[in-house]
Design an enzyme around this catalytic site. Structure first.
Site, PDB file in Angstrom:
ATOM      1  N   ASN A 151       1.775  90.175 102.466  1.00 34.64           N
ATOM      2  CA  ASN A 151       1.220  90.918 103.333  1.00 34.64           C
ATOM      3  C   ASN A 151       1.835  92.155 102.024  1.00 34.64           C
ATOM      4  OD1 ASN A 151       3.943  90.335 104.264  1.00 34.64           O
ATOM      5  ND2 ASN A 151       4.106  91.437 105.920  1.00 34.64           N
ATOM      6  N   GLU A 249      14.333  87.021 105.484  1.00 31.98           N
ATOM      7  CA  GLU A 249      13.782  88.258 106.151  1.00 31.98           C
ATOM      8  C   GLU A 249      12.338  87.723 107.072  1.00 31.98           C
ATOM      9  OE1 GLU A 249      15.028  91.042 106.562  1.00 31.98           O
ATOM     10  OE2 GLU A 249      15.758  91.301 104.774  1.00 31.98           O
ATOM     11  N   CYS A 283       5.989  92.999 109.028  1.00 29.25           N
ATOM     12  CA  CYS A 283       7.405  92.115 109.802  1.00 29.25           C
ATOM     13  C   CYS A 283       7.539  93.601 110.396  1.00 29.25           C
ATOM     14  CB  CYS A 283       7.740  91.612 109.146  1.00 29.25           C
ATOM     15  SG  CYS A 283       8.564  93.516 107.783  1.00 29.25           S
ATOM     16  N   GLU A 465      17.720  92.167 102.911  1.00 24.26           N
ATOM     17  CA  GLU A 465      16.954  93.719 101.701  1.00 24.26           C
ATOM     18  C   GLU A 465      17.764  94.999 101.887  1.00 24.26           C
ATOM     19  OE1 GLU A 465      14.050  91.133 101.561  1.00 24.26           O
ATOM     20  OE2 GLU A 465      14.483  90.098  99.740  1.00 24.26           O
TER      21      GLU A 465
END
Ligand code: NAD
Length: 488
Positions: A151, A249, A283, A465
């Protein structure tokens, strides 16, 4: 045909097998990449292992300078990279440009931290000797692995490459099979700008074979995955027995709460970008919208008008203003998944207020296009509420109180992002404290800032992150105790 990059060399798969990359807007083949397997994965680890000692000893500012040179070259090739990203991923060119900018900014952020990594000096009890003290050293962990989804292939590659290389590690990137091209181009440019061979490698091929071989390799000490919760579970299973450092993640179902005192105009923009950017395939997209009844009507009126401006189409073309381009969904599977989730909710009583179907335009038949939708009366047991909705469909609920909004916001297995739109400090503060999520944005669009740590809770993953915090996963701490300093 594009090639993989292993040990600074463009490489084919030993098997000679390749994999086509198709344009989601028209089904045409953009290019092919080698279908790597176990052999290529092992070769990349060998190269990364061999390059590690020298890279770890290279001065941090020199490492940063090499990366900056690479970023400069990436910026000079921006048009080409953006065009590749649009053709393989589907997102409109302006979104591809935004993604590339975000990638560059993210890696630059870490180059700025290169000379600022430091450990600690610790006073110790005199029983160890009069001048005894401890040192906490920070050392790179070794060979790292970054597994990236389709994505946001570039930014999510940057969130792994930046901290890994600045901390003195070497890294292997495994892109998603459907989006390897812009990634290979960028990784090639970073290498050609002067990174020593083996420091930054890229292996293409199936997650199951290439990904798992890399995770299982004993020399790989750190695995960062951005992907689905299902893949996250598998990575944890494989990396766990060898105690590898992992960051996962994963998916999300972010709630957005709009209170009676919110700036409705801005909140509508927040919901638009939050839900429909990247055709909803993010996300941290706004996946559940909770509107207080006081602003419900005005919000919905403005929202529906704006959503009506979206025009699905090829990302390389622009519609006339005020229409806004929305690219196709990335794969046919994605489109069918969204259609299935929507159908399930409609069958249980939900109402689609706008969109929610394939466009009728025959020119768009060969792409995975879908009209962005707004849906109300969505039963809580239906898939639009219980599953991650990875496409441009926004379910909206009316709420009467903050208690109700927070309770509904937390009714999910995920916990990635969340937002509240209010100027009431007490309410904002309650949302920050009570919503179970890695981030709560207040009057802000859902977005991962390079400066702020980003990571989810519950099924959204573990670790962070972004920010200086991400460096902790790429540096191990080594203690040293200096005793006997007062001995004659
Ligand atoms: P995915 O999990 O299917 O694939 C992600 C990557 O993992 C790909 O490179 C794939 O090849 C690889 N992979 C798949 N199976 C593997 C295995 N068994 N071993 C090793 N590697 C394997 O996810 P996707 O469909 O590409 O991406 C969409 C998902 O990613 C969504 O759930 C989305 O929410 C999530 N995502 C999360 C974040 C975040 O920061 N939390 C950001 C973007 C996307």
């Amino acid at each position: 045909m594009a090639k993989m990059l292993i040990n600074g060399e463009w490489t084919n798969a030993k098997s000679g097998k390749t994999c086509e990359v198709k344009n989601p807007a028209n089904g045409q083949v953009v290019d092919s990449v080698p279908l790597g397997g176990t052999e290529e994965a092992e070769a990349a680890v060998k190269a990364a292992q061999a390059a590690f000692p020298e890279w770890a000893e290279t001065a941090p500012e020199e490492r940063a300078e090499l990366l900056r040179k690479g970023l400069q070259s990436v910026k000079e090739h921006a048009k080409e990279v953006q065009a590749l990203l649009t053709s393989e991923q589907g997102k409109p060119l302006f979104e591809a440009a935004g993604e590339l900018q975000h990638f560059v900014h993210g890696v630059e952020f870490y180059t700025g931290l290169a000379g600022k990594i430091r450990g600690d000096q610790v006073p110790l009890p005199p029983t160890l000797g009069k001048y005894a003290y401890g040192l906490v050293l920070r050392r790179p962990v070794g060979v790292c692995l970054g597994i990236v989804p389709w994505n946001f292939p570039l930014t999510l590659m940057g969130t792994k490459v930046g901290p890994a290389l600045i901390a003195g590690n070497t890294i292997i990137i495994k892109p998603a099979s459907t989006t390897p091209l812009a990634t290979l181009k960028v990784i090639g440019l970073l290498n050609e700008a002067g990174l020593p061979p083996g420091v930054l490698n890229c292996v293409t091929g199936p997650g199951k074979e290439v990904g798992e071989t890399l995770i299982n390799h004993p020399a790989v000490r750190r695995v960062a995955l951005t992907g689905s919760s299902e893949t996250g579970r598998r990575v944890m299973e494989l990396a766990g027995p060898d105690f590898k450092r992992i960051t996962l993640e994963l998916g999300g179902s972010d709630p957005m709460i709009v209170c009676p005192d919110a700036d409705v105009r801005r909140a509508v923009s927040g919901a638009m970008i939050g839900r429909y950017w990247n055709a909803g395939q993010a996300c941290l997209a706004v996946k559940r919208l909770y509107l207080f009844e006081e602003i419900y009507d005005s919000f919905m009126e403005a929202l529906l008008k704006k959503v009506g401006n979206y025009q699905p189409g090829d990302g390389t073309t622009k519609p006339e203003k005020p229409q806004i381009r929305m690219g196709p969904l990335h794969t046919e599977y994605q489109r069918e998944e969204i259609e299935g989730q929507l159908a399930d909710s409609v069958a249980k009583g939900a109402k689609v207020l706008i969109g929610g179907k394939r466009p009728e335009d025959s020119d768009l038949e060969s792409g995975h296009f879908f009209e962005p939708a707004v849906v109300v009366d969505v039963p809580e047991d239906s898939q639009l509420n219980t599953e991650e909705v990875f496409g441009p469909v926004l379910p909206v609920w009316k709420v009467k109180s903050l208690d109700e909004a927070i309770q509904k916001a937390n009714q999910t297995k995920w916990g990635l992002g969340s937002s509240i739109w209010t100027h009431n400090m007490k309410w904002a503060n309650r949302a920050v404290r009570e919503i179970d999520a890695g981030v709560t944005w207040i009057n802000q669009i859902h977005f991962g800032y390079d400066e702020m740590p980003f990571g989810g809770v519950k099924a959204s993953g573990v670790g962070h992150e972004h920010g200086p915090e991400a460096l902790d996963y790429y540096l191990e701490k080594k203690g040293a105790v200096f005793g006997g300093l007062d001995w004659e």
